[in-house]
Structure formats: structure tokens, C-alpha cells
Design an enzyme around this catalytic site. Structure first.
Site, PDB file in Angstrom:
ATOM      1  N   ASN A 196      27.522  35.020  45.698  1.00 55.62           N
ATOM      2  CA  ASN A 196      28.623  35.476  44.835  1.00 55.62           C
ATOM      3  C   ASN A 196      29.694  36.058  45.735  1.00 55.62           C
ATOM      4  O   ASN A 196      29.588  37.202  46.173  1.00 55.62           O
ATOM      5  CB  ASN A 196      28.116  36.527  43.836  1.00 55.62           C
ATOM      6  CG  ASN A 196      29.267  37.092  43.009  1.00 55.62           C
ATOM      7  OD1 ASN A 196      30.416  36.634  43.108  1.00 55.62           O
ATOM      8  ND2 ASN A 196      28.974  38.090  42.202  1.00 55.62           N
ATOM      9  N   TYR A 226      46.523  33.318  40.092  1.00 52.58           N
ATOM     10  CA  TYR A 226      45.977  32.169  40.833  1.00 52.58           C
ATOM     11  C   TYR A 226      46.952  31.718  41.924  1.00 52.58           C
ATOM     12  O   TYR A 226      46.544  31.445  43.069  1.00 52.58           O
ATOM     13  CB  TYR A 226      45.726  31.055  39.820  1.00 52.58           C
ATOM     14  CG  TYR A 226      45.023  29.825  40.329  1.00 52.58           C
ATOM     15  CD1 TYR A 226      43.647  29.810  40.524  1.00 52.58           C
ATOM     16  CD2 TYR A 226      45.733  28.654  40.576  1.00 52.58           C
ATOM     17  CE1 TYR A 226      42.996  28.664  40.958  1.00 52.58           C
ATOM     18  CE2 TYR A 226      45.093  27.499  41.012  1.00 52.58           C
ATOM     19  CZ  TYR A 226      43.726  27.508  41.203  1.00 52.58           C
ATOM     20  OH  TYR A 226      43.090  26.361  41.631  1.00 52.58           O
ATOM     21  N   ALA A 227      48.240  31.663  41.600  1.00 48.14           N
ATOM     22  CA  ALA A 227      49.247  31.247  42.589  1.00 48.14           C
ATOM     23  C   ALA A 227      49.302  32.229  43.750  1.00 48.14           C
ATOM     24  O   ALA A 227      49.400  31.825  44.919  1.00 48.14           O
ATOM     25  CB  ALA A 227      50.622  31.136  41.924  1.00 48.14           C
ATOM     26  N   LYS A 234      46.186  31.678  45.963  1.00 46.29           N
ATOM     27  CA  LYS A 234      46.194  30.438  46.742  1.00 46.29           C
ATOM     28  C   LYS A 234      47.295  30.462  47.810  1.00 46.29           C
ATOM     29  O   LYS A 234      47.080  29.970  48.935  1.00 46.29           O
ATOM     30  CB  LYS A 234      46.348  29.228  45.815  1.00 46.29           C
ATOM     31  CG  LYS A 234      45.170  29.012  44.858  1.00 46.29           C
ATOM     32  CD  LYS A 234      43.832  28.768  45.589  1.00 46.29           C
ATOM     33  CE  LYS A 234      42.743  28.267  44.648  1.00 46.29           C
ATOM     34  NZ  LYS A 234      41.445  28.082  45.306  1.00 46.29           N
TER      35      LYS A 234
HETATM   36  P1  NAP Z   1      34.816  24.380  38.866  1.00 49.79           P
HETATM   37  O1  NAP Z   1      34.360  23.053  38.348  1.00 49.79           O
HETATM   38  O2  NAP Z   1      35.188  25.438  37.887  1.00 49.79           O
HETATM   39  O3  NAP Z   1      33.682  24.952  39.875  1.00 49.79           O
HETATM   40  C1  NAP Z   1      33.879  26.194  40.494  1.00 49.79           C
HETATM   41  C2  NAP Z   1      32.766  26.458  41.473  1.00 49.79           C
HETATM   42  O4  NAP Z   1      32.997  27.757  42.066  1.00 49.79           O
HETATM   43  C3  NAP Z   1      31.385  26.510  40.822  1.00 49.79           C
HETATM   44  O5  NAP Z   1      30.437  25.922  41.673  1.00 49.79           O
HETATM   45  C4  NAP Z   1      31.126  28.009  40.690  1.00 49.79           C
HETATM   46  O6  NAP Z   1      29.739  28.339  40.753  1.00 49.79           O
HETATM   47  C5  NAP Z   1      31.816  28.537  41.937  1.00 49.79           C
HETATM   48  N1  NAP Z   1      32.135  29.971  41.793  1.00 49.79           N
HETATM   49  C6  NAP Z   1      32.864  30.572  40.828  1.00 49.79           C
HETATM   50  N2  NAP Z   1      32.911  31.898  41.049  1.00 49.79           N
HETATM   51  C7  NAP Z   1      32.185  32.141  42.186  1.00 49.79           C
HETATM   52  C8  NAP Z   1      31.846  33.312  42.912  1.00 49.79           C
HETATM   53  N3  NAP Z   1      32.243  34.530  42.531  1.00 49.79           N
HETATM   54  N4  NAP Z   1      31.094  33.177  44.028  1.00 49.79           N
HETATM   55  C9  NAP Z   1      30.679  31.943  44.447  1.00 49.79           C
HETATM   56  N5  NAP Z   1      30.937  30.812  43.790  1.00 49.79           N
HETATM   57  C10 NAP Z   1      31.689  30.915  42.657  1.00 49.79           C
HETATM   58  O7  NAP Z   1      36.065  24.243  39.828  1.00 49.79           O
HETATM   59  P2  NAP Z   1      36.759  22.976  40.533  1.00 49.79           P
HETATM   60  O8  NAP Z   1      37.767  22.442  39.600  1.00 49.79           O
HETATM   61  O9  NAP Z   1      35.743  22.070  41.124  1.00 49.79           O
HETATM   62  O10 NAP Z   1      37.584  23.727  41.693  1.00 49.79           O
HETATM   63  C11 NAP Z   1      37.057  23.943  42.981  1.00 49.79           C
HETATM   64  C12 NAP Z   1      38.142  24.531  43.869  1.00 49.79           C
HETATM   65  O11 NAP Z   1      39.282  23.680  43.842  1.00 49.79           O
HETATM   66  C13 NAP Z   1      38.639  25.906  43.409  1.00 49.79           C
HETATM   67  O12 NAP Z   1      38.930  26.702  44.551  1.00 49.79           O
HETATM   68  C14 NAP Z   1      39.911  25.584  42.669  1.00 49.79           C
HETATM   69  O13 NAP Z   1      40.817  26.675  42.667  1.00 49.79           O
HETATM   70  C15 NAP Z   1      40.434  24.421  43.480  1.00 49.79           C
HETATM   71  N6  NAP Z   1      41.346  23.547  42.742  1.00 49.79           N
HETATM   72  C16 NAP Z   1      40.935  22.830  41.659  1.00 49.79           C
HETATM   73  C17 NAP Z   1      41.851  22.010  41.013  1.00 49.79           C
HETATM   74  C18 NAP Z   1      41.468  21.173  39.823  1.00 49.79           C
HETATM   75  O14 NAP Z   1      42.349  20.470  39.299  1.00 49.79           O
HETATM   76  N7  NAP Z   1      40.219  21.143  39.399  1.00 49.79           N
HETATM   77  C19 NAP Z   1      43.158  21.951  41.445  1.00 49.79           C
HETATM   78  C20 NAP Z   1      43.546  22.695  42.545  1.00 49.79           C
HETATM   79  C21 NAP Z   1      42.630  23.497  43.182  1.00 49.79           C
HETATM   80  P3  NAP Z   1      28.867  28.545  39.410  1.00 49.79           P
HETATM   81  O15 NAP Z   1      28.730  27.189  38.776  1.00 49.79           O
HETATM   82  O16 NAP Z   1      27.580  29.089  39.910  1.00 49.79           O
HETATM   83  O17 NAP Z   1      29.642  29.496  38.558  1.00 49.79           O
END
Ligand code: NAP
Length: 246
Positions: free
Chosen positions: A61, A153-154, A157
Site C-alpha cells: 500500500n 490528479y493533475a 501527475k
Molecule cells: P486501475 O485499473 O484503477 O488500477 C489501479 C491499480 O493501482 C490497482 O492495481 C490498484 O490495486 C493499485 N493501487 C491503488 N491504490 C494503491 C495503493 N495505495 N497502493 C498500491 N497500489 C494501489 O488503474 P489503471 O487505469 O490501470 O491506471 C494505472 C496507472 O495509469 C495509474 O497511475 C493511472 O493514473 C495511470 N493512467 C491511467 C489512464 C487510463 O486511461 N486508465 C490514463 C492515464 C494514466 P488494488 O486493485 O489492490 O486496489
């Protein structure tokens, strides 16, 4: 300890993190993926070990400084020093600024920015000793463009990208690269929750006329992890279908 290179991928239960973990496993790394729960870690372990038995998973975490320090000490003693660290874990708590609570501000900064600081703090000393490595931080297009409803969030990042450029300068002489991959809108649980009207409005702004796929982010990460990218550091690779070309 085996000669196989180790890769740590945070937030590997689903979405982009799962795709990165599987891609690095397919490329010959021994991968440890992280989840916030035991059941999440079990599911990562099962998925990765279906590819090959040496992979593993752990509970992490990154929002909790003490738990992160302890868990990553165990990682170093049980698995060795990673050659590749992918800081992928992240959250959103969207709201227009006037309605954004202190809690939602703190939660996003604490996970998406402080969390990466904590993981790097736990890893960089060992990586410096090892004299090679790549840290890849998953940023977002929103860190560059901003987005109404995502001030927290912005900020996190954009901060992550500045952090990465600064750390890159400190460790480059030891053969360690620090880069970011900034996805546009990628089809995952994080974007599935958006209302249909908002998804349509976003699609209209993407020249490629589609959301990205998780494999397209994993490909950019795999490149930055590879020896082909050894002379690339302090950079952000944008993977967004042309949504922002600045
Ligand atoms: P997601 O499906 O919501 O998955 C998020 C992951 O982060 C999950 O494995 C979650 O684990 C883990 N997580 C959340 N809180 C945590 C914590 N406190 N400690 C450790 N792990 C934690 O997200 P995603 O869309 O794949 O995004 C992944 C990354 O890409 C993020 O950094 C996000 O900001 C970035 N991103 C995503 C998009 C998009 O369009 N999807 C666009 C730009 C950037 P649990 O399942 O155990 O909660």
C-alpha cells in the site's frame, strides 16, 4: 539468487499494471506484481505463474509509508534488487475544485505522488549499488493538459514528472534511467466508470478515434526498460492517440 533480471510492478491487479507485469514476464524478467490486498496478490500470482513459476506477488500500500518501507525491505531480501521498477499504482478522486474535499486532495497526492517517492526511496539506494536499472513512472496526459474536475490528479501527475526529471539527473551517472509514460485515455476500470456522455466527448478529441489499449502502454514501458533505451532519461513518452501533441 538467479541471474534473471527482476522487475517490480506496483498496482498489477488489473488494467495497465497487469498488462505491464505480463509483458515484462513475457520478455524474460522475473516479475513481482503488487496489490493492496491478499486476494489481489493471489490473483496476480496465479496470472503470472500461469506464464512461468518464478513470478510472484506481494501486498503493498504505497499510501502507507511504514507498510511500504517494510514490504520493500522484504522484496530486497527475498528477491534481490530490481533492474526495473514500474510505479504504476494510482487512483482518482475526481470533483470540480469548489466541491473537492481536503480528503480527496490528500488521497490522490498521497498515493500518486508521495507513494512514488516512497517506492523510489526504498529502491534507489540498492539500484545505485547495482549500477544499473530503470525506473518507469506512469504519469498521465492530464499532468500536461490539466482537466476540469481533476486538479488533485493533475497536480500529482505534473509533480511526478518534475520529480522524475530531478531524480534522473541525480542517478544518471550510475547507469540508472528514470522516465515517465503518460497515457491518454486507456480502456480500464479507471475510465470504465466515466459516464457515456463524457466518454463520447473525450473520443471526439482523440485523432485516433479510439481509447488506447493497455498493451499499448505496456509496449512503451517495455521499450524504456530495455537496453535500447539506455541513453533515454528524464523523458516522458506520451501514448495518447494524438490527443495532445505538444
Ligand atoms: P486501475 O485499473 O484503477 O488500477 C489501479 C491499480 O493501482 C490497482 O492495481 C490498484 O490495486 C493499485 N493501487 C491503488 N491504490 C494503491 C495503493 N495505495 N497502493 C498500491 N497500489 C494501489 O488503474 P489503471 O487505469 O490501470 O491506471 C494505472 C496507472 O495509469 C495509474 O497511475 C493511472 O493514473 C495511470 N493512467 C491511467 C489512464 C487510463 O486511461 N486508465 C490514463 C492515464 C494514466 P488494488 O486493485 O489492490 O486496489
Amino acid at each position: 539468487m538467479s541471474e534473471q533480471k527482476l522487475a517490480l510492478v506496483t498496482g498489477a491487479t488489473r488494467g495497465i499494471g497487469r498488462a505491464i507485469a505480463e509483458r515484462l514476464a513475457q520478455q524474460g524478467y522475473r516479475v513481482v506484481g503488487t496489490a493492496t490486498s491478499d486476494s489481489g496478490a493471489d490473483s496476480i500470482r496465479a496470472a503470472l505463474q500461469a506464464l512461468s513459476p518464478e513470478h510472484d506477488a506481494m501486498v503493498l500500500n504505497i499510501g502507507d509509508a511504514e507498510q511500504t518501507e517494510t514490504a520493500l525491505k522484504h522484496l530486497l531480501s527475498d528477491f534481490g534488487t530490481p533492474a526495473v521498477v514500474v510505479n504504476n499504482a494510482g487512483i482518482t478522486r475526481d470533483n470540480l475544485f469548489l466541491r473537492l474535499s481536503e480528503d480527496d486532495w490528500q488521497a490522490v497526492i498521497n498515493t500518486n505522488l508521495n507513494g512514488v517517492f516512497r517506492v523510489c526511496k526504498a529502491m534507489v539506494k540498492a539500484m545505485l549499488k547495482q549500477k544499473h536499472g530503470a525506473i518507469i513512472n506512469i504519469s498521465s496526459i492530464i499532468g500536461t493538459t490539466g482537466n476540469a474536475g481533476q486538479t488533485n490528479y493533475a497536480a500529482a501527475k505534473a509533480g511526478l514528472e518534475g520529480f522524475s526529471r530531478s531524480l534522473a539527473q541525480e542517478v544518471a551517472s550510475r547507469n540508472i534511467t528514470i522516465n515517465c509514460v503518460a497515457p491518454g485515455f486507456i480502456q480500464t476500470d479507471m475510465t470504465d466508470v466515466l459516464p457515456e456522455t463524457q466518454k463520447e466527448a473525450i473520443l471526439a478529441t482523440i485523432p485516433s478515434k479510439r481509447f488506447g489499449q493497455v498493451a499499448e502502454i505496456a509496449g512503451a514501458v517495455a521499450f524504456l526498460a530495455s537496453d535500447d533505451a539506455k541513453y533515454i532519461t528524464g523523458q516522458t513518452i506520451h501514448v495518447n492517440g494524438g490527443m495532445n501533441m505538444g
